[in-house]
Design an enzyme around this catalytic site. Structure first.
Site, PDB file in Angstrom:
ATOM      1  N   TYR A 121       0.842  -1.197   0.000  1.00 20.74           N
ATOM      2  CA  TYR A 121       0.000   0.000   0.000  1.00 20.74           C
ATOM      3  C   TYR A 121       0.879   1.250   0.000  1.00 20.74           C
ATOM      4  O   TYR A 121       0.662   2.174  -0.783  1.00 20.74           O
ATOM      5  CB  TYR A 121      -0.930  -0.023   1.213  1.00 20.74           C
ATOM      6  CG  TYR A 121      -1.715   1.250   1.400  1.00 20.74           C
ATOM      7  CD1 TYR A 121      -2.736   1.589   0.523  1.00 20.74           C
ATOM      8  CD2 TYR A 121      -1.425   2.117   2.443  1.00 20.74           C
ATOM      9  CE1 TYR A 121      -3.453   2.768   0.680  1.00 20.74           C
ATOM     10  CE2 TYR A 121      -2.126   3.302   2.609  1.00 20.74           C
ATOM     11  CZ  TYR A 121      -3.146   3.618   1.722  1.00 20.74           C
ATOM     12  OH  TYR A 121      -3.837   4.785   1.878  1.00 20.74           O
ATOM     13  N   GLU A 160     -11.641   6.038   4.574  1.00 16.23           N
ATOM     14  CA  GLU A 160     -11.049   6.791   5.692  1.00 16.23           C
ATOM     15  C   GLU A 160     -12.092   6.991   6.793  1.00 16.23           C
ATOM     16  O   GLU A 160     -11.761   6.936   7.977  1.00 16.23           O
ATOM     17  CB  GLU A 160     -10.504   8.141   5.222  1.00 16.23           C
ATOM     18  CG  GLU A 160      -9.259   8.058   4.378  1.00 16.23           C
ATOM     19  CD  GLU A 160      -7.987   7.690   5.122  1.00 16.23           C
ATOM     20  OE1 GLU A 160      -7.988   7.579   6.368  1.00 16.23           O
ATOM     21  OE2 GLU A 160      -6.964   7.494   4.434  1.00 16.23           O
ATOM     22  N   TRP A 199      -5.363   1.693  10.074  1.00 15.42           N
ATOM     23  CA  TRP A 199      -5.550   1.631   8.629  1.00 15.42           C
ATOM     24  C   TRP A 199      -5.355   0.206   8.107  1.00 15.42           C
ATOM     25  O   TRP A 199      -6.012  -0.213   7.158  1.00 15.42           O
ATOM     26  CB  TRP A 199      -4.635   2.621   7.907  1.00 15.42           C
ATOM     27  CG  TRP A 199      -4.885   2.619   6.438  1.00 15.42           C
ATOM     28  CD1 TRP A 199      -4.044   2.187   5.472  1.00 15.42           C
ATOM     29  CD2 TRP A 199      -6.085   3.016   5.759  1.00 15.42           C
ATOM     30  NE1 TRP A 199      -4.639   2.303   4.229  1.00 15.42           N
ATOM     31  CE2 TRP A 199      -5.894   2.812   4.387  1.00 15.42           C
ATOM     32  CE3 TRP A 199      -7.304   3.533   6.188  1.00 15.42           C
ATOM     33  CZ2 TRP A 199      -6.864   3.095   3.429  1.00 15.42           C
ATOM     34  CZ3 TRP A 199      -8.275   3.822   5.226  1.00 15.42           C
ATOM     35  CH2 TRP A 199      -8.055   3.605   3.877  1.00 15.42           C
TER      36      TRP A 199
END
Length: 185
Positions: A19, A41, A49
């Site tokens: 990522y 988000e 995350w």
């Protein structure tokens, strides 16, 4: 072979590293992709995350590949079904915020406002490179953008979430000064 130097948050998890290396901080100009990341988000609020990354494929499946038209048509029955799905974050408020976010996104389009143009205009038209080496939780830009998004009907778009979104989508370049991604620019 010398190991690449990355931002410290990328750690050693292969998914997180991929990522970081391939997505995070890459300037995004596609409105739908920006909207998808904003919704993700929002789901991340209060969580890590990596949790969202591990569930991203499931989110894409249940939210019709983040097609805002299809998401905007989701009903209370869909919300109830998603609340039973252990593959995603089961928060009524966040699920409803994603559906409402689809409606807000489409309303912007109907009113002639493109999300990508909106974001990049507020940011001055090009990535903001943070040269300080310090990564803030929020900035005056994220506060201003948060207010503007809330005014348009988005939820889970506080200034901290918006700043994380700006980082993720490359509106702000917060790669560490010694990170190979920063050095590549």
């Amino acid at each position: 072979m010398k190991e690449k130097v990355r931002c410290s948050w990328a750690g050693s998890d292969p998914l997180y590293r991929a990522y970081h290396d391939e997505e995070w901080g890459v300037p995004q100009h596609d409105s739908r992709a920006l909207w998808e990341m904003l919704m993700l988000e929002g789901f991340q609020a209060g969580l890590s995350w990596i949790t969202i990354l591990r569930k991203r494929d499931a989110f894409r499946k249940v939210f019709h590949n983040f097609d805002p038209v299809k998401v905007s048509r989701m009903t209370e029955r869909d919300v109830e079904r998603l609340l039973q799905n252990p593959e995603i974050i089961r928060s009524r408020a966040k699920i409803e915020a994603a559906i409402g976010g689809a409606k807000a996104y489409l309303k912007m389009q109907q009113e002639g406002e493109d999300l990508a143009q909106f974001v990049w205009k507020m940011a001055g038209g090009k990535p903001i490179i943070n040269r300080t080496g310090q990564v803030p939780a929020k900035t005056p830009l994220s506060e201003e953008m948060s207010k503007a998004l809330k005014k348009r009907g988005f939820k889970f778009v506080g200034p901290v979430i918006v700043y994380a979104w700006l980082q993720a989508t490359g509106v702000v370049d917060d790669h560490a000064p010694d990170c190979f991604k920063r050095k590549a620019r």
